[in-house]
Design an enzyme around this catalytic site. Structure first.
Site, mmCIF file in Angstrom:
data_model
loop_
_atom_site.group_PDB
_atom_site.id
_atom_site.type_symbol
_atom_site.label_atom_id
_atom_site.label_comp_id
_atom_site.label_asym_id
_atom_site.label_seq_id
_atom_site.Cartn_x
_atom_site.Cartn_y
_atom_site.Cartn_z
ATOM 1 N N LEU A 85 0.823 -1.222 0.000
ATOM 2 C CA LEU A 85 0.000 0.000 0.000
ATOM 3 C C LEU A 85 0.846 1.256 0.000
ATOM 4 O O LEU A 85 1.911 1.300 0.611
ATOM 5 C CB LEU A 85 -0.868 0.028 1.266
ATOM 6 N N GLU A 116 -10.792 0.979 7.461
ATOM 7 C CA GLU A 116 -10.618 -0.168 8.344
ATOM 8 C C GLU A 116 -9.263 -0.108 9.021
ATOM 9 O O GLU A 116 -8.350 0.559 8.534
ATOM 10 C CB GLU A 116 -10.771 -1.476 7.566
ATOM 11 N N ASP A 120 -1.336 -4.815 12.401
ATOM 12 C CA ASP A 120 0.110 -4.976 12.382
ATOM 13 C C ASP A 120 0.450 -6.429 12.687
ATOM 14 O O ASP A 120 0.766 -6.792 13.816
ATOM 15 C CB ASP A 120 0.733 -4.034 13.417
ATOM 16 N N ARG A 139 2.961 -13.759 2.410
ATOM 17 C CA ARG A 139 3.014 -12.839 1.289
ATOM 18 C C ARG A 139 4.322 -13.001 0.512
ATOM 19 O O ARG A 139 4.346 -12.900 -0.709
ATOM 20 C CB ARG A 139 2.871 -11.412 1.831
ATOM 21 N N GLU A 175 -4.925 -10.848 7.669
ATOM 22 C CA GLU A 175 -3.769 -10.636 8.529
ATOM 23 C C GLU A 175 -3.873 -11.569 9.732
ATOM 24 O O GLU A 175 -4.901 -11.611 10.410
ATOM 25 C CB GLU A 175 -3.786 -9.177 9.013
ATOM 26 N N TYR A 227 -9.503 -9.480 5.117
ATOM 27 C CA TYR A 227 -9.792 -8.139 4.619
ATOM 28 C C TYR A 227 -9.953 -8.001 3.113
ATOM 29 O O TYR A 227 -10.225 -6.906 2.635
ATOM 30 C CB TYR A 227 -8.799 -7.110 5.148
ATOM 31 N N LYS A 292 -10.055 2.377 1.407
ATOM 32 C CA LYS A 292 -10.201 1.742 0.100
ATOM 33 C C LYS A 292 -11.413 2.326 -0.617
ATOM 34 O O LYS A 292 -12.440 2.576 0.017
ATOM 35 C CB LYS A 292 -10.429 0.231 0.271
ATOM 36 N N LYS A 316 -0.912 6.266 8.058
ATOM 37 C CA LYS A 316 -0.070 5.674 9.105
ATOM 38 C C LYS A 316 -0.159 6.447 10.416
ATOM 39 O O LYS A 316 -0.114 7.683 10.421
ATOM 40 C CB LYS A 316 1.390 5.659 8.645
ATOM 41 N N CYS A 410 19.387 3.983 50.209
ATOM 42 C CA CYS A 410 18.308 4.782 49.630
ATOM 43 C C CYS A 410 18.913 6.021 48.968
ATOM 44 O O CYS A 410 19.699 6.739 49.597
ATOM 45 C CB CYS A 410 17.324 5.192 50.731
ATOM 46 N N CYS A 428 13.463 1.060 50.594
ATOM 47 C CA CYS A 428 14.064 1.873 51.648
ATOM 48 C C CYS A 428 13.193 1.663 52.878
ATOM 49 O O CYS A 428 11.998 1.959 52.850
ATOM 50 C CB CYS A 428 14.063 3.344 51.266
ATOM 51 N N CYS A 434 12.047 9.014 55.739
ATOM 52 C CA CYS A 434 12.704 9.257 54.445
ATOM 53 C C CYS A 434 11.938 10.375 53.736
ATOM 54 O O CYS A 434 10.734 10.255 53.506
ATOM 55 C CB CYS A 434 12.703 7.981 53.610
HETATM 56 S S1 IVH Z 1 -5.609 -4.485 1.981
HETATM 57 C C1 IVH Z 1 -4.038 -3.828 -1.983
HETATM 58 N N1 IVH Z 1 -6.400 -4.128 4.408
HETATM 59 O O1 IVH Z 1 -0.849 -3.869 4.939
HETATM 60 C C2 IVH Z 1 -4.600 -4.039 -0.673
HETATM 61 N N2 IVH Z 1 -4.098 -4.569 4.024
HETATM 62 O O2 IVH Z 1 1.005 -2.527 2.798
HETATM 63 C C3 IVH Z 1 -3.593 -4.486 0.280
HETATM 64 N N3 IVH Z 1 -2.746 -4.699 6.062
HETATM 65 O O3 IVH Z 1 1.050 -6.442 4.201
HETATM 66 C C4 IVH Z 1 -4.170 -5.206 1.379
HETATM 67 N N4 IVH Z 1 -4.384 -4.303 7.460
HETATM 68 O O4 IVH Z 1 -1.054 -7.245 5.282
HETATM 69 C C5 IVH Z 1 -5.358 -4.392 3.614
HETATM 70 N N5 IVH Z 1 -7.230 -3.795 6.548
HETATM 71 C C6 IVH Z 1 -6.208 -4.070 5.737
HETATM 72 C C7 IVH Z 1 -4.901 -4.284 6.228
HETATM 73 C C8 IVH Z 1 -3.874 -4.535 5.328
HETATM 74 C C9 IVH Z 1 -3.087 -4.561 7.340
HETATM 75 C C10 IVH Z 1 -1.383 -4.973 5.591
HETATM 76 C C11 IVH Z 1 -1.279 -6.066 4.600
HETATM 77 C C12 IVH Z 1 -0.060 -5.724 3.764
HETATM 78 C C13 IVH Z 1 0.155 -4.302 4.067
HETATM 79 C C14 IVH Z 1 0.050 -3.512 2.803
#
Ligand code: IVH
Length: 675
Positions: A85, A116, A120, A139, A175, A227, A292, A316, A410, A428, A434
């Site tokens: 992404l 969404e 991680d 992946r 994920e 997802y 998205k 991010k 102490c 202590c 103290c």
């Molecule tokens: S969609 C093209 N949805 O983010 C769409 N990815 O940089 C790509 N990730 O390693 C996937 N949460 O594992 C999507 N709600 C989510 C996500 C998600 C985490 C991760 C995905 C991928 C990375 C993409």
């Protein structure tokens, strides 16, 4: 359980039942039966399959852990590449992306998006053929990954068979992650076994999936959110991304409940902000929001460039971990004499703020981390939690990095420290002689949930003790405007305000007073129980161990602490001094539990409270006799839901539990004078 005439029938009925409960537990987060009841059914199926090996089926709930460790992982080519992404970090950048999308699509109107969480964890692709899980892959480089089917089969949230009318082929993307509670529990157990803990949940998930022996993976707490989809055969693809998610949920896959469909980029920013505010409540780590374009037709039109789709972007969040340099370790003395090491760090931006101090808990922790001054360290800060040093970055230790010595005296009053066996901390033993402990005791006494002395903050307490104006909490009430006004940064007006606040604090409740005394192990709720049980201070001061043990929440350790506190002549003097100074409370007949207005009830607070702090609401409910719990169950009496309430509210609604808002709570507290 009565066995059916044909074991085949019972086996298939049991599998059906177990699959159902598995789905309720792992996917919907809403079990219908207890773990023990599940185990009974599971064991019954194991026994039947043992006696009738001809009935064993690879997709039986008993067959999640495959037999043999693998020599290595096979490689797998994805039908469709697994994309990554584009990222953005500000509303402007997100706005630019939205503008680019609309330009390409030649559209003025707002686009519809799904927002969404960006989980991680580890991205995976699951291949289901005729509804059966046949392959799970990492992946990898996006084209080719590793075959981790045997490991993924052990994860309860991953169905081995899809429910309902599954297509001939569907590639599910999602994920796999380690829940934060599971991560902590696993690490605690690992430390107790003398093993190395996992570094963080993400590493934990990745490491668990990389095990060649699926039995090891089976012992790790893992879950998954689906997802998106890759290739599909033998079924039409839904028209919108949100429909894809609903479709996946129908097949029994776990879909995140916080996904929202929104219109326009401003609504995306609202989502980004509100999810960030809830980040600390979630039981999984997220590093942002994925936005998205909802319409799959428009997604097609937008297409992708160099492995990144144009129709999606990751917003991010600030990282919750960062590396920095340990400049020094200092030791602080707490209210109970506990001497805790604090890391002084080169300031670093982490979890959205600049951090220059972090807790190190105790000397054992320093030894476990093998920490030296000058080391580069990894710092973690999530939500409002105190930043913590997680580990030393190997290979970055400079020459001459200094070891950290266990303090022998102490750091404040130089009294020799006692190391207490079974307690990892050094203490202590000087108690209130103290100065550090004296200051902390006074700060605690003045704090909001104790005597609530407005304007008497930590800095001022330090000043007062250092200037020799007060020694004990009883001295506070002898302070006059004149003496106070002489202090640095204190004018006549603030001095007068403080004296007035002190005056006001004299009228208190027994529970607050007992809590304010700062008896070790006596928190607000124990203080409340003691106040209710004894009704006044004298019977509490005179109580013997047996009487104390009769109080709710009081066990042998707490009883001994209370007894010892009131036996100490110094403490008795301070208490007498406070009473002479006019500190008072309303006495009442010793109450029995059931007479409390909310006695026997269990309440849950969720979402944001806007008028009162959560701790205040909790204390007020406890004063009325309610238990305040952290999660909703069938035993919950009432849920107080504020803005942003999520899964707890949903669960309460599902269980038909009474839900009220903050205004109603305040009305109730007002009725009982408990606000
Ligand atoms: S969609 C093209 N949805 O983010 C769409 N990815 O940089 C790509 N990730 O390693 C996937 N949460 O594992 C999507 N709600 C989510 C996500 C998600 C985490 C991760 C995905 C991928 C990375 C993409």
């Amino acid at each position: 359980m009565a066995s059916a005439a044909d074991p085949r029938d019972e086996v298939s009925a049991l599998r059906e039942t177990l699959r159902h409960h598995n789905h309720r537990y792992h996917v919907l987060d809403d079990p219908e039966i207890s773990d023990a009841d599940y185990d009974v059914l599971f064991d019954r199926l194991v026994a039947l399959e043992r006696n009738h090996p001809e009935l064993i089926d690879a997709n039986s709930p008993t067959q999640r852990v495959g037999a043999e460790p693998l020599p290595e992982f096979a490689s797998v080519t994805h039908f469709q590449p697994m994309l990554s992404l584009d990222k953005c970090v500000s509303a402007e950048e997100l706005g630019d992306w939205d503008a680019r999308c609309r330009n390409r699509l030649e559209r003025d109107r707002d686009l519809e998006f799904t927002c969404e969480p960006k989980f991680d964890g580890v991205a995976v692709s699951l291949q289901y053929r005729k509804g059966e899980l046949v392959q799970a892959a990492t992946r990898g480089d996006g084209q080719t990954g590793e075959d981790i089917t045997a490991n993924v089969r052990t994860i309860g949230a991953v169905p081995l068979e899809l429910r309902g009318d599954a297509p001939d082929l569907v590639e599910v993307r999602g994920e796999i992650y380690m829940p934060i509670t599971g991560f902590h529990a696993f690490n605690q157990a690992a430390l107790e076994r003398g093993e190395k803990p996992l570094i963080n949940p993400r590493n934990g998930a990745a490491g668990s999936l990389r095990q060649l022996d699926p039995k090891i993976t089976a012992g790790r707490p893992l879950s998954m959110f689906a997802y998106s989809v890759g290739r599909i055969e033998g079924a039409g693809v839904p028209a919108r991304h949100c429909d894809v998610l609903a479709w996946l949920a129908e097949f029994g896959l776990r879909v995140n409940p916080l996904v929202e469909r929104v219109s326009g980029v401003a609504a995306c920013i609202t989502y980004v902000e509100s999810l960030l505010a809830r980040r600390a409540e979630l039981d999984y780590e997220i590093d942002g929001v994925v936005i998205k374009v909802n319409d799959l037709e428009l997604q097609q039109q937008l297409g992708a460039v160099t492995r990144k789709p144009r129709w999606a972007i990751a917003f991010k969040y600030p990282a919750e971990e960062a590396t920095t340099v340990l400049k020094a370790v200092e030791f602080q003395v707490g209210r109970t004499g506990a001497v805790t090491p604090v890391a002084r760090l080169e300031p670093v931006f982490v979890g959205g703020v600049t951090v220059s101090n972090a807790t190190l808990h105790n000397m054992d922790e320093i030894e476990r981390l093998d920490l030296r001054v000058g080391d580069t360290v990894l710092v973690h800060r999530a939500g409002d939690v105190i930043p913590k040093v997680v580990r030393v970055v190997a290979g970055k230790r400079p020459k001459g990095a200094r070891r950290i010595r266990r303090p022998t005296v102490c750091p404040v009053c130089a009294t020799p420290i006692v190391a207490i066996e079974d307690e990892a901390i050094e203490r202590c033993p000087a108690g209130l002689s103290c100065p550090a402990q004296r200051k902390e005791a006074i700060k605690h006494f003045a704090s909001r949930l104790a005597m609530d002395i407005e304007g008497l903050g930590d800095k001022l307490v330090d000043q007062l003790v250092e200037a020799g104006l007060i020694d004990t909490v009883a001295d506070l009430y002898r302070l006059g405007v004149e003496a106070l006004a002489g202090l640095e940064r204190m004018g006549e007006k603030s001095a007068a305000n403080l004296v007035a606040a002190l005056q006001r604090s004299r009228e208190t409740t027994l529970a607050r007073f007992v809590y304010a005394l700062g008896i070790r192990e006596v928190g607000e709720s124990t203080a409340l129980q003691l106040a209710r049980y004894f009704g006044d201070l004298d019977p509490l001061m005179k109580a013997d161990t047996d009487q104390l043990l009769a109080v709710n929440d009081v066990g042998p350790v707490v009883a001994e602490r209370i007894r010892a506190f009131f036996a100490a002549p110094h403490n008795r003097e301070v208490v007498a001094g406070l009473r002479t100074a006019g500190v008072c409370w309303e006495r009442h007949e010793p109450t029995i539990e059931a007479r409390a207005p909310l006695g026997g009830e269990t309440w849950v607070l969720t979402g944001t409270l806007e008028q009162m702090a959560r701790s205040e609401a909790k204390a007020a409910l406890q004063r009325l006799g309610a238990k305040v719990a952290g999660s909703v169950s069938a035993k919950t009496t009432c849920v107080v839901a504020g803005p942003g309430a999520g899964s707890k509210l949903a669960k309460a609604e599902q269980l038909g539990i009474r839900v009220i808002d903050e205004a109603a709570l305040q009305a109730l507290l007002g009725e009982h004078d408990a606000g």
